[in-house]
Structure formats: C-alpha cells, structure tokens
Design an enzyme around this catalytic site. Structure first.
Site, short mmCIF file in Angstrom:
data_model
loop_
_atom_site.label_atom_id
_atom_site.label_comp_id
_atom_site.label_asym_id
_atom_site.label_seq_id
_atom_site.Cartn_x
_atom_site.Cartn_y
_atom_site.Cartn_z
N ASN A 158 0.86 -1.18 0.00
CA ASN A 158 0.00 0.00 0.00
C ASN A 158 0.90 1.24 0.00
O ASN A 158 1.61 1.51 0.97
CB ASN A 158 -0.90 -0.04 1.24
CG ASN A 158 -1.81 1.16 1.36
OD1 ASN A 158 -1.41 2.30 1.15
ND2 ASN A 158 -3.05 0.91 1.74
N ASP B 210 -0.98 -4.53 11.17
CA ASP B 210 -2.36 -4.72 10.79
C ASP B 210 -3.14 -3.69 11.58
O ASP B 210 -2.87 -3.46 12.76
CB ASP B 210 -2.85 -6.14 11.11
CG ASP B 210 -4.17 -6.43 10.40
OD1 ASP B 210 -4.33 -6.02 9.24
OD2 ASP B 210 -5.05 -7.08 11.01
N GLY C 278 -8.08 5.15 3.55
CA GLY C 278 -8.98 4.34 4.38
C GLY C 278 -10.10 5.16 4.99
O GLY C 278 -10.79 5.92 4.30
N ARG D 46 -0.90 4.18 14.20
CA ARG D 46 0.26 3.58 13.55
C ARG D 46 1.55 4.21 14.07
O ARG D 46 2.53 3.53 14.32
CB ARG D 46 0.12 3.74 12.03
CG ARG D 46 1.05 2.84 11.24
CD ARG D 46 0.69 2.82 9.76
NE ARG D 46 -0.52 2.06 9.52
CZ ARG D 46 -1.68 2.59 9.12
NH1 ARG D 46 -1.79 3.88 8.89
NH2 ARG D 46 -2.73 1.82 8.94
#
Length: 200
Positions: free
Chosen positions: A10, A72, A156, A184
């Site tokens: 990504n 994830d 997202g 993140r």
C-alpha cells in the site's frame, strides 16, 4: 546498513511508515514489499490485529532472510462491537476499496446520534527476524465518526474519524500532524526500541 522490509504494498501506508521511522532516526535501509514482487501476499487468517501483523512479518522474513516489519490496523466502532476491526479493508466485500468501505459504514451508522459515534483506530506493529524472534506493539487513536467524509489526506477511514480534542478529521491533518498522534505512529514508535535492540 541493515535492510528492513516493510511488509506492505500500500503506497500510502509505505510513505507513512517511512516518515514515522525516519523521524526516530533508525539507521536502516527501509524498503517495501514491492521490492520482492515474487513473494505472494499473505492471507490474513488471524483473528486479531497482532496475529495478522505477525503472520505478514514472519512470511516476509522467512522469504527474504531479512528482518521484516508489518502492521495490521483498522477502525473499531463502539456501537458495532468493535467492527469492522480486522475486516476494515474489506468491509464492503472488496479488499482495499476505500470509497465502498466508507459508504457502507456510513450507511450502517446513518441513524446513530453523535454522542454514540465513538470509535478508534487500532494498529499492531510487528517485527520478525529470520530466526523466529518476534515483537509486537499496539497503538490506538480515539475519536468519533463524522456523518460525511471530510479532507483529502491519508487513506482508508481517515475522512470520517475525528480524533479526540480535534475539530478536523484525520484526512484534514497534515501527514506530520497525523503521524504524531496516530495509532500507527504510536505502535511503530513503540516498536523502535525492539528494532534497535535486535538489529544492533
């Protein structure tokens, strides 16, 4: 210089991870999984963010013989019992279709009043070495969900999550502002001591 593989294809996530890790001054050559196109994508069969992050990190470390970092992450909505959670990227049925995922989630929450639109982004960051050594750190970004997408940065579900204490969505923040508070950012900065210790 040790090469450290970031287990993602990504482009948005890769740019974000490189920026986060560059900020903490890791002396490693950071490359994405695209540098190894022959390695197949890993099926995310875990039932937690941590399990899926470890699956991806171990698969890349095993295939390349190099240390690998994976994450994830997803959006966890309070009134949906934590969903979409690990299914965030494929909530609408097609993996990585941000527009469809956003549209479906907003439709599901259409009748939910603002006081009950609490949610958080969650991330598990994992480091795996070829010898099987592993570390996992988790991070969260708490907030509430807007009724319409706002902002053009990020990817997202960024256009609908408004972090606690903010008047803007994640997609309205600059990359630097977002990385400073993001799930993140917290997870990967928390993983840095393990990277330094194990790759010294």
């Amino acid at each position: 210089m040790t090469r450290l593989i970031l287990a993602t294809r990504n482009a948005g996530k890769l740019t974000e991870l490189k920026a986060i890790l560059a900020d903490v001054g890791l002396p490693h050559d950071l490359v994405g999984a695209d540098a190894y196109p022959d390695i197949p994508d890993v099926k995310e069969t875990g039932v937690t963010f941590a399990e899926n992050a470890l699956l991806k990190a171990h698969a890349l470390a095993d295939a390349t013989g190099l240390p690998a970092v994976a994450d994830d992450s997803g959006l966890c909505v309070d009134v949906l019992g934590g969903a979409p959670g690990i299914f965030s990227a494929r909530w609408s049925g097609t993996h990585g279709d941000d527009s469809a995922n956003l549209a479906l989630l907003l439709a599901q929450l259409a009748d939910i009043a603002p006081p009950h639109r609490g949610a958080h982004f969650a991330c598990a960051a994992a480091l795996a070495l070829p010898d099987g050594t592993e570390r996992v750190v988790e991070g969260r970004l708490l907030g509430t969900l807007r009724t319409t997408p706002t902002g053009t940065n990020g990817f997202g579900y960024d256009p609908i999550l408004q972090p606690e204490g903010e008047t803007r969505t994640c997609a309205e923040l600059s990359p630097q502002e977002k990385n400073a508070i993001s799930h993140r950012g917290k997870a990967f900065r928390g993983l840095v001591p393990a990277v330094r210790e194990l790759l010294a």
